[in-house]
Each structure stands twice: as C-alpha cells, then as structure tokens.
Scaffold this active site. Structure first.
Site, mmCIF file in Angstrom:
data_model
loop_
_atom_site.group_PDB
_atom_site.id
_atom_site.type_symbol
_atom_site.label_atom_id
_atom_site.label_comp_id
_atom_site.label_asym_id
_atom_site.label_seq_id
_atom_site.Cartn_x
_atom_site.Cartn_y
_atom_site.Cartn_z
ATOM 1 N N HIS A 147 -2.913 6.502 4.054
ATOM 2 C CA HIS A 147 -1.822 5.559 4.344
ATOM 3 C C HIS A 147 -0.431 6.086 3.964
ATOM 4 O O HIS A 147 0.437 5.341 3.511
ATOM 5 C CB HIS A 147 -2.064 4.207 3.663
ATOM 6 C CG HIS A 147 -1.404 3.073 4.402
ATOM 7 N ND1 HIS A 147 -1.402 1.787 3.953
ATOM 8 C CD2 HIS A 147 -0.718 3.064 5.572
ATOM 9 C CE1 HIS A 147 -0.758 1.001 4.792
ATOM 10 N NE2 HIS A 147 -0.335 1.764 5.790
ATOM 11 N N CYS A 180 0.798 -1.235 0.000
ATOM 12 C CA CYS A 180 0.000 0.000 0.000
ATOM 13 C C CYS A 180 0.825 1.276 0.000
ATOM 14 O O CYS A 180 0.775 2.070 -0.951
ATOM 15 C CB CYS A 180 -0.927 0.005 1.213
ATOM 16 S SG CYS A 180 -1.972 -1.454 1.353
ATOM 17 N N ASP A 215 -3.402 -0.901 -6.360
ATOM 18 C CA ASP A 215 -2.173 -0.459 -5.708
ATOM 19 C C ASP A 215 -1.126 -1.563 -5.611
ATOM 20 O O ASP A 215 0.060 -1.291 -5.428
ATOM 21 C CB ASP A 215 -2.458 0.118 -4.318
ATOM 22 C CG ASP A 215 -2.979 -0.928 -3.333
ATOM 23 O OD1 ASP A 215 -3.478 -1.986 -3.769
ATOM 24 O OD2 ASP A 215 -2.890 -0.684 -2.109
ATOM 25 N N ASN A 216 -1.551 -2.812 -5.724
ATOM 26 C CA ASN A 216 -0.629 -3.949 -5.710
ATOM 27 C C ASN A 216 -1.402 -5.193 -6.117
ATOM 28 O O ASN A 216 -2.597 -5.130 -6.403
ATOM 29 C CB ASN A 216 0.026 -4.144 -4.335
ATOM 30 C CG ASN A 216 -0.918 -4.068 -3.167
ATOM 31 O OD1 ASN A 216 -0.857 -3.157 -2.348
ATOM 32 N ND2 ASN A 216 -1.825 -5.023 -3.077
#
Length: 557
Positions: free
Chosen positions: A153, A97, A302-303
C-alpha cells in the site's frame, strides 16, 4: 464544572513541567530458551551483534481490541508477548494505511514526502517518492537480509515503486489496501477489478490455493525463517491484512464469539483470534530456527479501529480516519530478550517515525546527515526507561482535505487558517483545527445489538462555527474537555508551531486516476502500468521527427 476545574488545574501544572509516568519497575522476566536444531544460535562468547528485527503491523486494530486493554476478544499471544516485553502506552501512528506505512519506512512526516492527503488509490499514478531512502535499504547496507510479507500500500504504478525496488530482497503479499482474504481479488469501482497477490514482481498464481491470507502469510514467514541462516541478521516486515475489511475469517475462529450479537463485531473478533494465533506461530518459528534470543519483535497497529467494521477504540474518542485519539493512538509493544527492563510499561511519547532511526542504530547502521528525519532513536527510552527525546508530534497538515466552512485566519489569530485540517501534539497539549472527522465515543454497548447501533454512542454538538480544539491529553486522554477558550496563549503557540512545520512541507502528491491502471489491460492483475521508457521513446521520436522537418525545410529553402 468540577471536572473542568480539575483538568484546568492539571493543565496549568503541565505548563510548568513536562513528563509522563515512566517505567512501572517490574522485575525482569527470564529469557525464554531458543529452539535447537539446524538454526541454533551461535555458542556463548560468539553472539551475533546485529539483532534480528521482526516488525509486525496489524491493520485497523482498535485501541481496545487487545486483551490487556480490557477487550472481550481473547488475544493470549499478544497479552503474553506484551507482558514479557514493554507495552507502549503513549504510542502514536497515523489515522490511515498509507500514511502510517510511509512514515514507518522513511522516518518522515507525511508533509515531507507529499503523501499528506488520504491514501494511495489503486488507479493513481502515485507511490512513495523514489528519492526517499527506505528502512530496508539502510539495513541492507549493513548486511541484513530483508523480506516483506503482507500488505504494501505504498504505490505500484511504476516498477521502480515495487517493494523489491525499495530495499526488500523478497516480497510476498498484496499491493493494494484491501481485498478478498481468500481469492485476493479487489474491485476499486464497478468493472475495475483485478487479482492482487504477488511474489516479488509477478502475480503469484501458483501460490493461490484459496488459503486465508493471515494463515498464508504466516506460512511464508515460516518458510523464510527455515531457509535463512540465523547467524546472519534478518529484517522481517510482516504487514498482515487483518483485521481490515472485508470481514472474513475461517469458521473455527467463531467458536468463542457466538454470543456477540453484532455480526460485524463477531466477524472482527474471529479475525483477531486468527491473527493472534498467527503471531504465536511466528514466535514459535523464531524459537525453533534459532533466531529468538537475538531478536527484537515490534508489534503495532497502523491506525485506530473502524466501529462500523467491528473495531473498538473505547474509551478513546473517534475512529480510523480521524485525528481524535481513537484514530491515531495505537496498540503497540516491543518484545525481546535484549530488553533491559522487561515486564514494563512505557508512557513516554513514541511515534511510528521513530522506528526508522531506532532500528538503523540497533543494526549498527549509519544515518546520512543529509536525510532530514522526523523520527528519534527511542531504544533507551523503551529498553532502559529513560526519558523520550520526543516532545512533539505533527499528526498532520492536509491542505486539500474538505475545508471547515467556518474556519478562518481570524479564528486562528492571524497565525493559521483554521479551515485547514491539522493536528499537533506538544508535550501535554494537543491542538486540532479544521474538520477533525467523526468525533463520537463508541462504548462496548454499541455492539450489543444485531445491527449497527449509534444510540449508545456519546455524541457532542459543538457550538456553530467551531474550528479549533485544545486538550491536555495527559490529564484528559479521552478529549472530553476543550480548553481552547481558557488558554488562548497556548492555542497561539501551537498554531505558530503548525505554521513553522508548514513552511517545510513539500507539495501534495494526489494525482487523478489513470485509465491505463485498469487490470483488464494488464492480464487481469493489479500491477505497474506506467512505462517511462515508452514515454521517452515517444519523446525521442518526436524530437528526431522535428529535427528532420527542420532539415527538410532548410533543404527546400
């Protein structure tokens, strides 16, 4: 052996020429008409030159988990937007993240911000370093209204780290990496729990009506679009919490997925169905209020997905948190009436750092000469089908990740210590060293049973002591044939590139947890706890006290 021979042959060819398949050359699709009403676009002949920018970031969406990648999960909105835009099929992010978010918002690799290890934990006095210029700050310079909805985050231990201090006019969302989708509470460890829903710089107690976060964030986006003047450029960063764990979704979204026996996969499917509907509602709002015709919508995960939490990256190898393709190759596309080659597939190399210079250039902004970016302007690559200016990606160098037991300088030919976790891509070639992480291939059959099942997984037992891998990703996108022994000279060249990158790295920022971060000390809310002024006051008091002591000593003498 035959497969290895073919791959090796392709590998030799890749030494001679670099290039991926470019555009598919499909016909342009007609631009959709914008909605009418209060926010109608300016008349023809007086168009807004700066486009509206909408960046949508999904959380933990697996590479396979979109309809057009063959998923059993229905995503009609994503499929339609991607089909009418440009699909990014050689697109890379980071495996977790914080790293992806920091690289998107700064255009810099992790090694250049100090965030190259893991994520920012809730109790750490850490955030995206304040000396880094952010994308919303640059867009504000050229007249954009900037709004963020969703998951931050990037740290919050000081007020200066908050989204509203990093370039956003407004912020509505969560500061942490995860939390309950309905109550917005998060426990970092037993007894360390707090509320995590913010509006700008304050806890959003008044907005907490038990609404599922995906729907709540979409409603906020609709409100922003309804109240803004579409003749003025807007930047909307929508970072949905979905489909990150905990696996929660409103009941109606389970309707089409009762046949999925694996409970995690079923819940994940319902969450993704809700997310797909939310993006449809955002798109309708852009049309209704007159933004759509002059807008650029970018969608990205994001991943990679986490198989133990329902995500699928098949046929790629590995998962979230790893540097195998399943951790870093992402779902991504661009949808916009402004694209020249609509209905296309881009197979040129694109990385999440590229959005920073690309969007600033589209917004008619300036990139300061003293900002050392790692991203490239890739708009012509996406819109017109030109070659990408990018030929390499530093996936990361993490000097404090658990060292590979058998790694050594000798294994790295005296160029690199292969105990260190690192990964780099140069043209067709990808090199990994150290401990790259969970390396299974997890096919769809792995989700066929009621509980987690690894019997279906394809597993590889590497020879003892292995700490270097080399793959030709163009010929072998699933990382099935390691070529490090066959091409030692290429290994050496990529190790040298790693060494060169490492010389530019800044020290890792990964401080121990601070007990003052406990939400119990902050009204039950996760939020800034570090007060620089108090520290300075204490320091000033100590200095004045010492001076007074010295004066008293002199008088006594």
């Amino acid at each position: 052996m035959l497969a290895a021979g073919v791959l090796a042959g392709l590998s030799v060819l890749s030494l001679l020429a670099y290039g991926y398949l470019s555009w598919d050359g499909l016909a342009r699709g007609p631009a959709e008409a914008a909605g009418t009403g209060r926010g109608e676009e300016p008349a023809a002949g007086a168009p807004a030159s700066q486009p509206h920018i909408v960046f949508i970031l999904a959380d933990d969406q697996g590479f396979r988990d979109v309809g057009y990648h063959g998923s059993e999960i229905r995503t009609p909105t994503l499929d339609k937007l991607a089909a009418e835009g440009v699909k990014l099929e050689n697109y890379y992010v980071q495996p977790m993240c914080t790293p992806s978010r920091s690289q998107f918002i700064t255009g810099k690799y992790q090694i250049h911000t100090g965030l190259q290890h893991s994520i920012i934990r809730p109790t750490q006095p850490n955030c995206l370093p304040l000396d880094n210029v952010t994308l919303p700050q640059k867009l504000k310079e050229v007249g954009y209204s900037t709004h963020m909805v969703g998951k931050w985050h990037l740290g919050f231990y000081r007020k200066e780290c908050m989204p509203t201090q990093r370039g956003f006019d407004t912020f509505f969302g969560s500061l942490l990496g995860s939390g309950d989708y309905y109550t917005h509470f998060k426990c970092d460890s037993p007894g360390i729990c707090g509320y995590d829903l913010y509006e700008n710089d304050n806890a959003a107690w008044d907005h907490d009506n038990g609404i599922y976060s995906t729907q709540m964030y979409t409603q906020k986006v609709q409100q922003i679009l309804a109240s803004h003047n579409p003749r003025k450029p807007i930047f909307l960063y929508i970072a949905y919490q979905a489909v990150h764990s905990p696996l929660q979704a409103p009941g109606k979204y389970f309707e089409h997925y009762r046949s999925i026996n694996n409970i995690n996969r079923r819940r994940y499917a319902a969450m993704l169905a809700c997310l797909d509907e939310a993006i449809n509602n955002v798109t309708l709002a852009l049309k209704k209020y007159g933004y759509y015709d002059n807008s650029i919508i970018i969608y990205s995960s994001d991943n990679g997905g986490q198989p133990t939490a329902g995500g699928s990256n098949w046929p790629l190898r590995g998962s979230k948190g790893t540097y195998w393709e399943g951790g870093i190759r992402a779902v991504g596309f661009v949808h916009s009436p402004l694209l020249k080659n609509k209905g296309s597939v881009c197979k040129e190399l694109v990385h999440i750092t590229d959005w920073f210079p690309t969007l600033i250039t589209l917004a008619e902004g300036q990139i300061d000469e003293d900002i050392q970016l790692d991203g490239y302007d890739i708009w012509e690559t996406i819109s017109e089908g030109r070659r990408s200016p990018r030929v390499d990606i530093l996936h990361n160098i993490d000097p404090i990740y658990t060292k590979a037991k058998n790694g050594s300088w000798a294994a790295g030919y005296g160029i690199w210590n292969t105990a260190i976790q690192s990964a780099i891509r140069v043209n067709h070639w990808k090199l990994l060293t150290g401990n790259p992480g969970y390396s299974d291939w997890v096919p769809p059959q792995a989700f066929s049973n009621a509980g987690p099942n690894r019997w279906h997984n394809e597993r590889v037992s590497w020879s003892t002591g292995k700490t270097v891998w080399l793959f030709n990703i163009t010929a072998d996108p699933y990382e099935r044939v390691d070529l490090s022994a066959r091409y030692p000279e290429i290994v050496k060249e990529l190790l040298r590139r790693l060494s060169q990158f490492n010389k530019t790295a800044v020290p890792v920022r990964y401080p121990p947890k601070d007990p003052r971060s406990n939400p119990k000390l902050n009204g039950g809310v996760w939020g800034p706890w570090f007060k620089e002024d108090e520290k300075k006051k204490k320091g000033d008091k100590n200095k004045s006290a010492n001076k007074q002591k010295k004066k008293n000593k002199k008088k006594a003498n």
